[in-house]
Design a protein around this motif. Structure first.
Motif, PDB file in Angstrom:
ATOM      1  N   VAL A 142       0.967  -1.246   0.074  1.00 42.58           N
ATOM      2  CA  VAL A 142      -0.183   0.001   0.122  1.00 42.58           C
ATOM      3  C   VAL A 142       0.934   1.346  -0.124  1.00 42.58           C
ATOM      4  CG1 VAL A 142      -1.734   1.195   1.016  1.00 42.58           C
ATOM      5  CG2 VAL A 142      -1.712  -1.135   1.243  1.00 42.58           C
ATOM      6  N   ARG A 143       0.524   2.134  -0.949  1.00 40.12           N
ATOM      7  CA  ARG A 143       1.731   3.460  -1.005  1.00 40.12           C
ATOM      8  C   ARG A 143       0.695   4.550  -0.624  1.00 40.12           C
ATOM      9  NH1 ARG A 143       5.824   2.553  -4.726  1.00 40.12           N
ATOM     10  NH2 ARG A 143       5.885   0.545  -5.609  1.00 40.12           N
ATOM     11  N   ALA A 144       1.335   5.496   0.065  1.00 41.68           N
ATOM     12  CA  ALA A 144       0.962   6.699   0.633  1.00 41.68           C
ATOM     13  C   ALA A 144       0.512   7.507  -0.493  1.00 41.68           C
ATOM     14  CB  ALA A 144       1.714   7.345   1.482  1.00 41.68           C
ATOM     15  N   GLY A 145      -0.138   8.468  -0.138  1.00 44.09           N
ATOM     16  CA  GLY A 145      -0.403   9.558  -1.303  1.00 44.09           C
ATOM     17  C   GLY A 145      -1.712   9.540  -2.032  1.00 44.09           C
ATOM     18  N   GLY A 146      -2.386   8.290  -1.928  1.00 41.54           N
ATOM     19  CA  GLY A 146      -3.558   8.303  -3.215  1.00 41.54           C
ATOM     20  C   GLY A 146      -4.579   8.111  -1.988  1.00 41.54           C
ATOM     21  N   ARG A 147      -5.665   7.624  -2.708  1.00 45.51           N
ATOM     22  CA  ARG A 147      -7.043   7.845  -2.039  1.00 45.51           C
ATOM     23  C   ARG A 147      -7.478   6.306  -1.385  1.00 45.51           C
ATOM     24  NH1 ARG A 147      -9.772  12.199  -2.576  1.00 45.51           N
ATOM     25  NH2 ARG A 147     -11.497  11.424  -2.468  1.00 45.51           N
ATOM     26  N   ILE A 148      -7.337   6.224  -0.372  1.00 43.46           N
ATOM     27  CA  ILE A 148      -7.737   5.045   0.283  1.00 43.46           C
ATOM     28  C   ILE A 148      -8.491   5.258   1.509  1.00 43.46           C
ATOM     29  CG2 ILE A 148      -5.428   4.578   1.302  1.00 43.46           C
ATOM     30  CD1 ILE A 148      -6.098   1.589   0.661  1.00 43.46           C
ATOM     31  N   ASP A 149      -9.634   4.263   1.808  1.00 47.24           N
ATOM     32  CA  ASP A 149     -10.404   4.709   3.104  1.00 47.24           C
ATOM     33  C   ASP A 149      -9.646   4.092   4.175  1.00 47.24           C
ATOM     34  OD1 ASP A 149     -12.167   4.348   5.279  1.00 47.24           O
ATOM     35  OD2 ASP A 149     -13.700   3.731   4.271  1.00 47.24           O
ATOM     36  N   PRO A 150      -9.242   5.123   5.292  1.00 45.66           N
ATOM     37  CA  PRO A 150      -8.303   4.846   6.477  1.00 45.66           C
ATOM     38  C   PRO A 150      -8.906   3.524   7.151  1.00 45.66           C
ATOM     39  CG  PRO A 150      -8.851   7.174   6.407  1.00 45.66           C
ATOM     40  CD  PRO A 150      -9.486   6.501   5.336  1.00 45.66           C
ATOM     41  N   ASP A 151     -10.157   3.026   7.107  1.00 36.27           N
ATOM     42  CA  ASP A 151     -10.882   2.089   7.953  1.00 36.27           C
ATOM     43  C   ASP A 151     -10.182   0.706   7.246  1.00 36.27           C
ATOM     44  OD1 ASP A 151     -12.083   3.375   9.878  1.00 36.27           O
ATOM     45  OD2 ASP A 151     -13.903   3.601   8.720  1.00 36.27           O
ATOM     46  N   LEU A 152     -10.252   0.901   5.857  1.00 40.63           N
ATOM     47  CA  LEU A 152      -9.564  -0.351   4.929  1.00 40.63           C
ATOM     48  C   LEU A 152      -8.361  -0.291   5.442  1.00 40.63           C
ATOM     49  CD1 LEU A 152      -9.951  -2.344   2.807  1.00 40.63           C
ATOM     50  CD2 LEU A 152      -9.177  -0.493   1.214  1.00 40.63           C
ATOM     51  N   LEU A 153      -7.404   0.436   5.686  1.00 35.41           N
ATOM     52  CA  LEU A 153      -6.116   0.034   6.435  1.00 35.41           C
ATOM     53  C   LEU A 153      -6.020  -0.839   7.346  1.00 35.41           C
ATOM     54  CD1 LEU A 153      -4.345   3.432   6.028  1.00 35.41           C
ATOM     55  CD2 LEU A 153      -3.820   1.456   4.458  1.00 35.41           C
ATOM     56  N   ASP A 154      -7.025  -0.407   8.226  1.00 34.75           N
ATOM     57  CA  ASP A 154      -7.213  -1.264   9.665  1.00 34.75           C
ATOM     58  C   ASP A 154      -7.464  -2.796   9.183  1.00 34.75           C
ATOM     59  OD1 ASP A 154      -6.748   1.166  11.042  1.00 34.75           O
ATOM     60  OD2 ASP A 154      -8.822   1.654  11.640  1.00 34.75           O
ATOM     61  N   ASP A 155      -8.519  -2.652   8.597  1.00 31.27           N
ATOM     62  CA  ASP A 155      -9.064  -4.304   7.857  1.00 31.27           C
ATOM     63  C   ASP A 155      -7.766  -4.977   7.376  1.00 31.27           C
ATOM     64  OD1 ASP A 155     -11.534  -3.568   9.088  1.00 31.27           O
ATOM     65  OD2 ASP A 155     -12.288  -3.193   6.993  1.00 31.27           O
ATOM     66  N   LEU A 156      -6.723  -4.260   6.525  1.00 33.08           N
ATOM     67  CA  LEU A 156      -5.751  -4.998   5.786  1.00 33.08           C
ATOM     68  C   LEU A 156      -4.851  -5.392   6.955  1.00 33.08           C
ATOM     69  CD1 LEU A 156      -5.403  -2.703   2.776  1.00 33.08           C
ATOM     70  CD2 LEU A 156      -6.666  -5.067   2.701  1.00 33.08           C
ATOM     71  N   VAL A 157      -4.453  -4.609   7.882  1.00 37.35           N
ATOM     72  CA  VAL A 157      -3.480  -4.809   8.944  1.00 37.35           C
ATOM     73  C   VAL A 157      -4.077  -6.078   9.629  1.00 37.35           C
ATOM     74  CG1 VAL A 157      -2.352  -4.053  10.889  1.00 37.35           C
ATOM     75  CG2 VAL A 157      -2.484  -2.622   9.246  1.00 37.35           C
ATOM     76  N   THR A 158      -5.315  -5.997  10.069  1.00 36.15           N
ATOM     77  CA  THR A 158      -5.914  -7.070  11.080  1.00 36.15           C
ATOM     78  C   THR A 158      -5.931  -8.528   9.922  1.00 36.15           C
ATOM     79  OG1 THR A 158      -7.428  -5.577  11.993  1.00 36.15           O
ATOM     80  CG2 THR A 158      -8.049  -7.765  12.183  1.00 36.15           C
ATOM     81  N   GLU A 159      -6.330  -8.345   8.989  1.00 32.99           N
ATOM     82  CA  GLU A 159      -6.311  -9.512   8.023  1.00 32.99           C
ATOM     83  C   GLU A 159      -5.046 -10.120   7.851  1.00 32.99           C
ATOM     84  OE1 GLU A 159      -7.933 -12.702   5.907  1.00 32.99           O
ATOM     85  OE2 GLU A 159      -8.660 -11.339   7.068  1.00 32.99           O
ATOM     86  N   SER A 160      -3.976  -9.444   7.628  1.00 34.68           N
ATOM     87  CA  SER A 160      -2.682  -9.820   7.568  1.00 34.68           C
ATOM     88  C   SER A 160      -2.321 -10.587   8.966  1.00 34.68           C
ATOM     89  CB  SER A 160      -1.657  -8.747   7.114  1.00 34.68           C
ATOM     90  OG  SER A 160      -0.357  -8.985   7.182  1.00 34.68           O
ATOM     91  N   TYR A 161      -2.476 -10.089   9.898  1.00 33.67           N
ATOM     92  CA  TYR A 161      -2.159 -10.655  11.134  1.00 33.67           C
ATOM     93  C   TYR A 161      -2.894 -12.011  11.452  1.00 33.67           C
ATOM     94  CZ  TYR A 161      -2.932 -11.048  16.302  1.00 33.67           C
ATOM     95  OH  TYR A 161      -3.005 -11.447  17.574  1.00 33.67           O
ATOM     96  N   LEU A 162      -4.211 -11.983  11.133  1.00 27.75           N
ATOM     97  CA  LEU A 162      -4.867 -13.224  11.320  1.00 27.75           C
ATOM     98  C   LEU A 162      -4.485 -14.030  10.257  1.00 27.75           C
ATOM     99  CD1 LEU A 162      -8.355 -11.755  12.055  1.00 27.75           C
ATOM    100  CD2 LEU A 162      -6.863 -12.590  13.374  1.00 27.75           C
ATOM    101  N   LEU A 163      -3.895 -13.839   9.069  1.00 24.32           N
ATOM    102  CA  LEU A 163      -3.479 -14.985   8.199  1.00 24.32           C
ATOM    103  C   LEU A 163      -2.026 -15.574   8.767  1.00 24.32           C
ATOM    104  CD1 LEU A 163      -3.762 -13.255   4.676  1.00 24.32           C
ATOM    105  CD2 LEU A 163      -4.978 -15.412   5.341  1.00 24.32           C
ATOM    106  N   VAL A 164      -1.371 -14.819   9.408  1.00 22.69           N
ATOM    107  CA  VAL A 164      -0.082 -15.302  10.004  1.00 22.69           C
ATOM    108  C   VAL A 164      -0.607 -15.989  11.078  1.00 22.69           C
ATOM    109  CG1 VAL A 164       2.039 -14.682  11.266  1.00 22.69           C
ATOM    110  CG2 VAL A 164       1.474 -13.448   8.910  1.00 22.69           C
ATOM    111  N   VAL A 165      -1.396 -15.641  11.901  1.00 16.67           N
ATOM    112  CA  VAL A 165      -1.859 -16.300  13.337  1.00 16.67           C
ATOM    113  C   VAL A 165      -2.349 -17.681  12.870  1.00 16.67           C
ATOM    114  CG1 VAL A 165      -3.452 -16.306  15.283  1.00 16.67           C
ATOM    115  CG2 VAL A 165      -2.064 -14.323  14.718  1.00 16.67           C
ATOM    116  N   ALA A 166      -3.227 -17.903  11.888  1.00 13.93           N
ATOM    117  CA  ALA A 166      -3.779 -19.009  11.353  1.00 13.93           C
ATOM    118  C   ALA A 166      -2.708 -20.082  11.328  1.00 13.93           C
ATOM    119  CB  ALA A 166      -4.666 -18.697  10.366  1.00 13.93           C
ATOM    120  N   ASN A 167      -1.751 -19.807  10.593  1.00 10.20           N
ATOM    121  CA  ASN A 167      -0.500 -20.470  10.396  1.00 10.20           C
ATOM    122  C   ASN A 167       0.372 -21.037  11.509  1.00 10.20           C
ATOM    123  OD1 ASN A 167      -1.324 -21.289   7.833  1.00 10.20           O
ATOM    124  ND2 ASN A 167      -0.758 -19.070   7.127  1.00 10.20           N
ATOM    125  N   LEU A 168       0.157 -20.279  12.753  1.00  8.72           N
ATOM    126  CA  LEU A 168       0.841 -20.660  14.012  1.00  8.72           C
ATOM    127  C   LEU A 168       0.361 -21.928  14.581  1.00  8.72           C
ATOM    128  CD1 LEU A 168       1.114 -17.547  15.647  1.00  8.72           C
ATOM    129  CD2 LEU A 168       3.033 -18.544  14.476  1.00  8.72           C
TER     130      LEU A 168
END
Length: 135
Positions: free
Chosen positions: A91-117
């Motif tokens: 994700v690159r800065a400077g564009g148009r993206i919903d800040p709430d989507l950022l939260d969701d993307l971070v959470t999803e990334s975390y959960l993908l890793v946790v699921a493989n532990l």
């Protein structure tokens, strides 16, 4: 997904870092030097922050289908920089993206890793994390 807000570099890094700090077991490391903030859960990477040519970026895990859909619908989301292009997005800065989507993307990334532990190492249940319990 509707893009509505411009996210500058400071906000991109601050918002995604703040979300990481809310996630159980997440830790900030610097295995690649001070230029890269690397967030891990139980020693496994789920988010990286840095800058490319002065533009702040965040690398996150994503399922292949989600990553493809995100890249197709957001010009600020590209295949993962220096990562497996199928399983990571940037994700690159400077564009148009919903800040709430950022939260969701971070959470999803975390959960993908946790699921493989292994289950005994998981700080949360990836299938139920964030769900409101029924009353």
């Amino acid at each position: 997904m509707h893009e509505r807000n411009t996210v500058d570099g400071r906000e991109l890094h601050a918002r995604t870092a703040a979300r990481c700090e809310e996630l159980p077991g997440a830790e900030l490391t610097h295995p690649f030097g001070d230029e890269w903030d690397v967030y891990k859960v139980r020693g496994k990477v789920f988010m990286l922050q840095s800058a490319l040519d002065g533009v702040p970026i965040v690398n996150l895990k994503a399922s292949p289908a989600d990553g493809r859909a995100l890249r197709e619908s957001h010009t600020d989301i590209t295949p993962g920089y220096h990562m497996n292009k199928r399983h990571w997005i940037t994700v690159r800065a400077g564009g148009r993206i919903d800040p709430d989507l950022l939260d969701d993307l971070v959470t999803e990334s975390y959960l993908l890793v946790v699921a493989n532990l292994p289950k005994y190492q998981r700080p949360v249940n990836p299938e139920t994390f964030g769900q409101t319990p029924e009353v």
